[in-house]
Design a protein around this motif. Structure first.
Motif: not given
Length: 220
Positions: A36-40, A24-34, A1-8, A12-17
């Motif tokens: 690799d870059s944002c998950r790392q 918004f947590t659900m949208v972030v989590a769904a994106h992270l499942a798709m 999957m070629n993903i070109h637009h990522h999370l700010d 990511l810092l707000r999600y991690a904290s």
């Protein structure tokens, strides 16, 4: 999957904290499942946060702090969403894993409500009253959404199909992480409907007067 637009990075810092609300947590989590870059990047943010916590001096607490904390939990004031951002998928599922408990395993099974010609919506109930809204949109091929801005943060994750606006082309896995300063007019690419997951702090701010009159009925 070629993903070109990522999370700010701030997102990511707000999600991690744990600083994002449930929508918004659900949208972030769904994106992270798709993605690799944002998950790392999220793992890195959590690790940085852990190191910072290790360096913070311990603060004194009252003798009844534990009882107070348990009372708040019992009252539902510390409700958190725990989401699994694992990469593993069912072979026949086209829904990101964190989202499946809410809508099922298949986008074809989502129950849509027609809200405007070419636009269908599925509302997702979660979190506390007064928090951000979470819903899905199913927009017909070639459909141009009215030009609009946002009274607060808005996050849109593309699950299927694609749209184009002044920020570029957004396809499956791409996320538009927008604030109140952005105004745009998404136009769905030909050939396939665009299905997306949306979290918003406030209702969309449409520029067209007629569309604004219809907004209480559309609820977008």
């Amino acid at each position: 999957m070629n993903i070109h637009h990522h999370l700010d990075e701030a997102t990511l810092l707000r999600y991690a904290s744990g600083d994002l609300d449930s929508a918004f947590t659900m949208v972030v989590a769904a994106h992270l499942a798709m993605c690799d870059s944002c998950r790392q990047a999220a793992r890195d943010a959590e690790e940085i946060g852990g190191h910072m916590m290790d360096r913070v001096a311990q603060a004194p607490v009252s003798s009844n702090a534990f009882e107070k904390m348990m009372a708040r939990i019992d009252a539902g004031q510390d409700e958190q969403i725990e989401v699994d951002v694992s990469r593993h998928k069912k072979a026949d599922s086209d829904v990101p894993l964190p989202l499946r408990n809410l809508i099922g395993d298949h986008l074809d099974d989502v129950r849509w409500r027609l809200v405007a010609p070419g636009v269908r919506k599925h509302e997702i109930k979660m979190g506390k009253k007064g928090e951000s809204s979470l819903y899905m949109l199913n927009i017909s091929p070639g459909m141009a959404m009215p030009e609009h801005g946002h009274g607060g943060a808005e996050m849109t994750l593309i699950l299927s199909g694609a749209y184009r606006d002044k920020l570029g082309v957004f396809g499956p896995g791409d996320v538009a992480d927008l604030d109140e300063h952005i105004e745009h007019q998404p136009v769905v690419e030909p050939g396939e409907a665009c299905i997306c997951l949306v979290a918003t702090e406030t209702p969309t701010r449409f520029k067209d007067f007629i569309v604004r009159l219809m907004q209480p009925f559309v609820r977008i």
